[in-house]
Motif scaffolding. Structure first.
Motif, mmCIF file in Angstrom:
data_model
loop_
_atom_site.group_PDB
_atom_site.id
_atom_site.type_symbol
_atom_site.label_atom_id
_atom_site.label_comp_id
_atom_site.label_asym_id
_atom_site.label_seq_id
_atom_site.Cartn_x
_atom_site.Cartn_y
_atom_site.Cartn_z
ATOM 1 N N THR A 69 -5.192 0.341 -3.047
ATOM 2 C CA THR A 69 -4.249 -0.160 -4.038
ATOM 3 C C THR A 69 -4.070 -1.660 -3.884
ATOM 4 N N VAL A 71 -1.475 -4.378 -4.552
ATOM 5 C CA VAL A 71 -0.018 -4.384 -4.719
ATOM 6 C C VAL A 71 0.439 -5.737 -5.270
ATOM 7 N N CYS A 107 -2.620 -5.762 -10.268
ATOM 8 C CA CYS A 107 -1.636 -4.997 -9.518
ATOM 9 C C CYS A 107 -0.770 -4.158 -10.453
#
Length: 158
Positions: A69, A71, A107
């Motif tokens: 991921t 972020v 993100c």
């Protein structure tokens, strides 16, 4: 007497054949889950996170499953998971570096999943794997200690 001797020999031969044709008990897979995260708020300002399940099934086979991921805050950088490893053929990086999964869509829009990525072994036993998570621009190396984090796992079958 001869009859008992023949029976005993038959039992012994049966046991020998049973042992000879029964393979060794198979070992269960060994799985480890690791979570990695780069430092938030450095350069780049965002952060990369990953959860990786490492599954060893033999001395030559390891698979990786998980998520990566990117972020927020938005910083123009992406999250990259890089694989290195050592085979029995060499004590150097015989495997990699391979960037096998990345989240570069910006993100806040979710994670990128990967399932059963088979680590290449090039015909040798795999001694260990190194996983490095990076928050960086596509073709720019991570230039500080906060933008990457890594872990090493050794093969329990080697």
């Amino acid at each position: 007497m001869l009859k008992n001797l023949l029976r005993s020999m038959a039992v012994v031969i049966g046991v020998v054949l049973c042992v000879a044709f029964t393979g060794p008990a198979s070992q269960a897979a060994t799985t480890t889950t690791v979570t990695l995260a780069t430092t938030l708020g450095g350069t780049p300002k965002g952060q990369a996170k990953a959860t990786i399940k490492i599954t060893w099934t033999s001395a030559t086979t390891v698979t990786l499953t998980g998520t990566i991921t990117d972020v927020c805050p938005a910083d123009g950088a992406g999250a990259y998971l890089v694989l290195d490893g050592v085979t029995s053929a060499s004590m150097n990086n015989a495997i990699g570096p391979i960037t096998f999964v990345k989240d570069t869509d910006g993100c806040g829009n979710g994670s990128v999943s990967f399932t059963n990525y088979k680590v290449p072994n090039y015909g040798y036993k795999i001694r260990s794997v190194w996983l490095t998570l990076q928050e960086r621009d596509a073709n720019v190396a991570c230039d500080n200690s906060g933008c990457e984090v890594g872990t090493t796992r050794s093969n329990p079958y080697s």
